[in-house]
Scaffold this motif. Structure first.
Motif, PDB file in Angstrom:
ATOM      1  N   THR A 194     -10.939 -27.625  28.865  1.00 17.13           N
ATOM      2  CA  THR A 194      -9.926 -28.577  28.393  1.00 17.13           C
ATOM      3  C   THR A 194     -10.567 -29.934  28.119  1.00 17.13           C
ATOM      4  OG1 THR A 194      -8.157 -27.450  29.604  1.00 17.13           O
ATOM      5  CG2 THR A 194      -7.769 -29.749  29.008  1.00 17.13           C
ATOM      6  N   ARG A 195     -11.387 -30.394  29.033  1.00 18.56           N
ATOM      7  CA  ARG A 195     -12.060 -31.690  28.858  1.00 18.56           C
ATOM      8  C   ARG A 195     -12.907 -31.704  27.586  1.00 18.56           C
ATOM      9  NH1 ARG A 195     -17.059 -32.457  30.379  1.00 18.56           N
ATOM     10  NH2 ARG A 195     -16.962 -30.718  31.866  1.00 18.56           N
ATOM     11  N   LEU A 196     -13.611 -30.600  27.296  1.00 11.50           N
ATOM     12  CA  LEU A 196     -14.509 -30.559  26.142  1.00 11.50           C
ATOM     13  C   LEU A 196     -13.780 -30.384  24.811  1.00 11.50           C
ATOM     14  CD1 LEU A 196     -17.428 -28.320  27.475  1.00 11.50           C
ATOM     15  CD2 LEU A 196     -17.500 -30.772  27.035  1.00 11.50           C
ATOM     16  N   TYR A 197     -12.757 -29.539  24.802  1.00 11.29           N
ATOM     17  CA  TYR A 197     -12.178 -29.114  23.528  1.00 11.29           C
ATOM     18  C   TYR A 197     -10.867 -29.800  23.173  1.00 11.29           C
ATOM     19  CZ  TYR A 197     -15.650 -25.394  23.207  1.00 11.29           C
ATOM     20  OH  TYR A 197     -16.823 -24.696  23.107  1.00 11.29           O
ATOM     21  N   LEU A 198     -10.187 -30.422  24.116  1.00  8.95           N
ATOM     22  CA  LEU A 198      -8.885 -31.017  23.815  1.00  8.95           C
ATOM     23  C   LEU A 198      -8.965 -32.097  22.740  1.00  8.95           C
ATOM     24  CD1 LEU A 198      -5.870 -31.151  24.361  1.00  8.95           C
ATOM     25  CD2 LEU A 198      -6.341 -32.750  26.244  1.00  8.95           C
ATOM     26  N   PRO A 199      -9.959 -32.984  22.748  1.00 11.94           N
ATOM     27  CA  PRO A 199      -9.999 -34.002  21.680  1.00 11.94           C
ATOM     28  C   PRO A 199     -10.028 -33.395  20.287  1.00 11.94           C
ATOM     29  CG  PRO A 199     -11.488 -34.606  23.461  1.00 11.94           C
ATOM     30  CD  PRO A 199     -11.024 -33.207  23.753  1.00 11.94           C
ATOM     31  N   GLY A 200     -10.826 -32.345  20.084  1.00 17.30           N
ATOM     32  CA  GLY A 200     -10.906 -31.717  18.769  1.00 17.30           C
ATOM     33  C   GLY A 200      -9.624 -31.026  18.369  1.00 17.30           C
ATOM     34  N   VAL A 201      -8.972 -30.373  19.317  1.00 19.02           N
ATOM     35  CA  VAL A 201      -7.715 -29.692  19.018  1.00 19.02           C
ATOM     36  C   VAL A 201      -6.632 -30.702  18.692  1.00 19.02           C
ATOM     37  CG1 VAL A 201      -5.897 -28.230  19.985  1.00 19.02           C
ATOM     38  CG2 VAL A 201      -8.296 -27.641  20.363  1.00 19.02           C
ATOM     39  N   LYS A 202      -6.620 -31.813  19.409  1.00 21.21           N
ATOM     40  CA  LYS A 202      -5.639 -32.862  19.100  1.00 21.21           C
ATOM     41  C   LYS A 202      -5.864 -33.436  17.704  1.00 21.21           C
ATOM     42  CE  LYS A 202      -4.113 -34.831  23.507  1.00 21.21           C
ATOM     43  NZ  LYS A 202      -4.148 -36.068  24.352  1.00 21.21           N
ATOM     44  N   ILE A 251      -9.906 -21.668  24.445  1.00 24.49           N
ATOM     45  CA  ILE A 251      -8.584 -21.573  25.070  1.00 24.49           C
ATOM     46  C   ILE A 251      -7.552 -22.314  24.215  1.00 24.49           C
ATOM     47  CG2 ILE A 251      -9.449 -21.224  27.421  1.00 24.49           C
ATOM     48  CD1 ILE A 251      -8.918 -24.233  27.922  1.00 24.49           C
ATOM     49  N   LYS A 252      -7.602 -22.095  22.909  1.00 22.86           N
ATOM     50  CA  LYS A 252      -6.764 -22.869  21.996  1.00 22.86           C
ATOM     51  C   LYS A 252      -5.274 -22.615  22.221  1.00 22.86           C
ATOM     52  CE  LYS A 252      -6.217 -24.176  17.162  1.00 22.86           C
ATOM     53  NZ  LYS A 252      -6.669 -23.968  15.773  1.00 22.86           N
ATOM     54  N   SER A 253      -4.889 -21.396  22.578  1.00 20.09           N
ATOM     55  CA  SER A 253      -3.462 -21.119  22.789  1.00 20.09           C
ATOM     56  C   SER A 253      -2.898 -21.954  23.921  1.00 20.09           C
ATOM     57  CB  SER A 253      -3.242 -19.632  23.079  1.00 20.09           C
ATOM     58  OG  SER A 253      -3.875 -19.260  24.292  1.00 20.09           O
ATOM     59  N   PHE A 254      -3.753 -22.330  24.878  1.00 21.96           N
ATOM     60  CA  PHE A 254      -3.292 -23.212  25.945  1.00 21.96           C
ATOM     61  C   PHE A 254      -3.334 -24.669  25.504  1.00 21.96           C
ATOM     62  CE2 PHE A 254      -4.428 -26.106  29.420  1.00 21.96           C
ATOM     63  CZ  PHE A 254      -3.246 -26.033  30.152  1.00 21.96           C
ATOM     64  N   TYR A 284      -6.683 -31.293  37.856  1.00 19.89           N
ATOM     65  CA  TYR A 284      -5.673 -30.633  37.033  1.00 19.89           C
ATOM     66  C   TYR A 284      -4.956 -31.593  36.080  1.00 19.89           C
ATOM     67  CZ  TYR A 284      -6.141 -26.549  40.044  1.00 19.89           C
ATOM     68  OH  TYR A 284      -6.629 -25.449  40.709  1.00 19.89           O
ATOM     69  N   GLY A 285      -5.346 -32.874  36.068  1.00 21.64           N
ATOM     70  CA  GLY A 285      -4.579 -33.875  35.343  1.00 21.64           C
ATOM     71  C   GLY A 285      -4.330 -33.534  33.886  1.00 21.64           C
ATOM     72  N   GLN A 286      -5.392 -33.260  33.118  1.00 25.03           N
ATOM     73  CA  GLN A 286      -5.214 -32.978  31.696  1.00 25.03           C
ATOM     74  C   GLN A 286      -4.408 -31.709  31.471  1.00 25.03           C
ATOM     75  OE1 GLN A 286      -9.395 -33.112  30.213  1.00 25.03           O
ATOM     76  NE2 GLN A 286      -8.620 -34.589  28.728  1.00 25.03           N
ATOM     77  N   ASP A 311     -21.753 -28.725  28.066  1.00 25.39           N
ATOM     78  CA  ASP A 311     -21.984 -30.140  27.812  1.00 25.39           C
ATOM     79  C   ASP A 311     -21.436 -30.612  26.478  1.00 25.39           C
ATOM     80  OD1 ASP A 311     -23.745 -28.680  26.339  1.00 25.39           O
ATOM     81  OD2 ASP A 311     -25.492 -29.934  26.747  1.00 25.39           O
ATOM     82  N   LYS A 312     -20.984 -29.669  25.641  1.00 25.21           N
ATOM     83  CA  LYS A 312     -20.413 -30.066  24.359  1.00 25.21           C
ATOM     84  C   LYS A 312     -19.462 -28.978  23.865  1.00 25.21           C
ATOM     85  CE  LYS A 312     -24.323 -28.184  21.728  1.00 25.21           C
ATOM     86  NZ  LYS A 312     -25.365 -28.481  20.713  1.00 25.21           N
ATOM     87  N   ALA A 313     -18.616 -29.344  22.908  1.00 23.08           N
ATOM     88  CA  ALA A 313     -17.622 -28.408  22.364  1.00 23.08           C
ATOM     89  C   ALA A 313     -18.278 -27.538  21.296  1.00 23.08           C
ATOM     90  CB  ALA A 313     -16.433 -29.166  21.803  1.00 23.08           C
TER      91      ALA A 313
END
Length: 467
Positions: free
Chosen positions: A144-152, A162-165, A193-195, A90-92
């Motif tokens: 991806t849904r949870l962590y992509l905003p922070g990685v961006k 899954i940071k390498s992805f 699979y969109g993101q 539910d959260k990153a």
């Protein structure tokens, strides 16, 4: 006229010979047979089965591998400090990591394994294989849904399982995984699979370094005023034909945009122009733009990635595309070259044309898959290449031990300029490169032997007709 009708009748009768194996004509001499009369029929002790496996036999091998992989590749999150399970996504959580197993769920090798599981499920009807991929794809989509905003927001410092992805730096981080996502999507998977496709598709097609003519390459600016060395500037690895090109072609089918088909064809032909040896019919492993001479070291697994890339491109490339025939012709030239080097027991050598290098499993599995697929699709003649694929499969199957591990797989291998590097690369059952190819090969062999009949003809194993 009577003779003509007899000839026509004979020719028509010949078309039904697929029902039984051709046998040698009976002897015409009467009386006791000479001592050498039946020597051709002596029992031969082949090290691997010299026949086509039944579908149940092929599946039994694949099931052993599946049972091992399912048990040793958990699709779970844990806290990296306490090792406690994290069940709620539910959260990153910055402390979350994937629960360690024998293999990484986001490696390029596992992109191939996801595709292999999908193929195995389709060929056998066993939903466990399909669900293996779906379950792990769903986990990756959730992460991806949870962590992509922070990685961006902070690529350098953000923590993600899954940071390498999510922040790819090489085709290895994105290409094969993207291929598996697009294959699953086109097979009707309900995962969103969109993101993920946006991340990996854009990296392969827009961000990966290329030579001035557009060929995918390793190198480019290092961000410090110099150039990346992998191992030298502007280096082509044959591996990248697979790490990037099937994804490019699949994006063509996914989006309907023909620019991706054009790019996929261009990649195959430009890699081949530089790296294919037409006299031997096989590829060199590495090429450095600007050098006058290049290392003619024909590493087996890289050749596997090349032929696999071509069958994957042809699978989605419209037959009306202007580059279709060129890709098919290149596939045929490569298969013909590989056929010359197959070992008597079905495997290929680590350095294909050097018989004193060891026999290697993962490359053989890839060849078995690609050649059987090409036979099934009509790119290669079933009479010539069906026996070659069956021999390769039987050899690979013999490398699966009782636990479901695959033996004789070369570990990860960079590019080198001397033979010692390739000769002495270790093998390990933990080398992930052979597991997906074995599943792909088994699935395609099931399909091939379902479609065509193979058996003994005058003691030789060969095509006997349509099923």
């Amino acid at each position: 006229m009577k003779a003509g009708r007899l000839l026509i009748g004979t020719l028509l009768a010949c078309t039904s010979l697929h029902l039984i194996a051709q046998e040698a004509p009976p002897p015409q001499e009467k009386g006791p047979a000479a001592a050498d009369a039946m020597l051709h029929a002596l029992v031969v002790k082949y090290p691997n089965p010299y026949r086509a496996m039944e579908a149940a036999e092929v599946k039994a091998v694949m099931d052993r591998v599946f049972t091992y992989l399912d048990a040793t590749t958990p699709a779970e999150l844990i806290d990296k400090t306490s090792h406690a399970p994290i069940a709620k996504l539910d959260k990153a959580n910055p402390n979350a990591v994937l629960k360690p197993g024998d293999f990484r769920l986001t490696s390029y090798e596992w992109g191939v394994t996801y595709a292999g599981m999908l193929a195995a499920g389709a060929a056998t009807g066993d939903k466990r294989y399909t669900e293996y991929t779906t379950k792990r794809h769903q986990l990756l989509a959730d992460l991806t849904r949870l962590y992509l905003p922070g990685v961006k927001a902070d690529p350098a410092n953000a923590q993600a399982p899954i940071k390498s992805f999510l922040n790819p730096h090489a085709l290895d981080d994105a290409g094969a995984l993207c291929m598996s996502f697009l294959k699953a999507k086109q097979m009707g998977s309900k995962v969103n699979y969109g993101q993920m496709v946006d991340i990996c598709g854009k990296f392969v097609t827009e961000k990966e370094y290329r030579l001035p003519d557009g060929t995918l390459a390793r190198g480019g600016p290092d961000g410090k005023g110099g150039n990346k060395q992998r191992p030298l500037t502007n280096t082509l690895w044959l591996d990248d034909m697979f790490m990037g090109v099937p994804t490019i072609a699949l994006l063509g089918k996914d989006t309907g945009n023909t620019k991706y088909y054009d790019d996929a064809v261009k990649q195959v032909l430009q890699f081949s122009q530089r790296m294919f040896n037409p006299q031997l019919g096989i590829y060199m492993h590495g090429y450095v733009e600007g050098l006058r001479d290049h290392p003619e070291l024909h590493w087996a697994r890289a050749n596997g990635w090349a032929i696999m890339a071509m069958v994957e491109v042809l699978e989605v490339l419209p037959k009306t595309h202007k580059g279709y025939k060129a890709v098919e012709d290149q596939l045929r030239a490569h298969a013909k070259g590989l056929a010359k080097f197959q070992h008597k027991d079905g495997l290929w050598h680590q350095l294909i044309d050097r018989n004193d290098s060891y026999l290697e499993t993962s490359a053989t599995a890839i060849y078995a898959y690609a050649i059987a697929r090409a036979v099934n699709r009509g790119y290669l003649d079933k009479e010539m290449y069906g026996p070659m694929a069956n021999l390769a499969w039987n050899a690979v199957a013999s490398k699966v031990n009782a636990k479901g591990e695959i033996e004789g797989i070369c570990v990860g291998t960079g590019m080198a300029f001397d033979p010692a590097f390739y000769y002495y690369r270790p093998t390990s059952t933990r080398a992930a490169h052979g597991y997906g190819p074995l599943l792909l090969a088994g699935a395609e062999i099931i399909e091939m032997n379902k479609k065509f009949k193979f058996g003994l003809n005058d003691s030789g194993f060969m095509y006997q007709g349509q099923r």
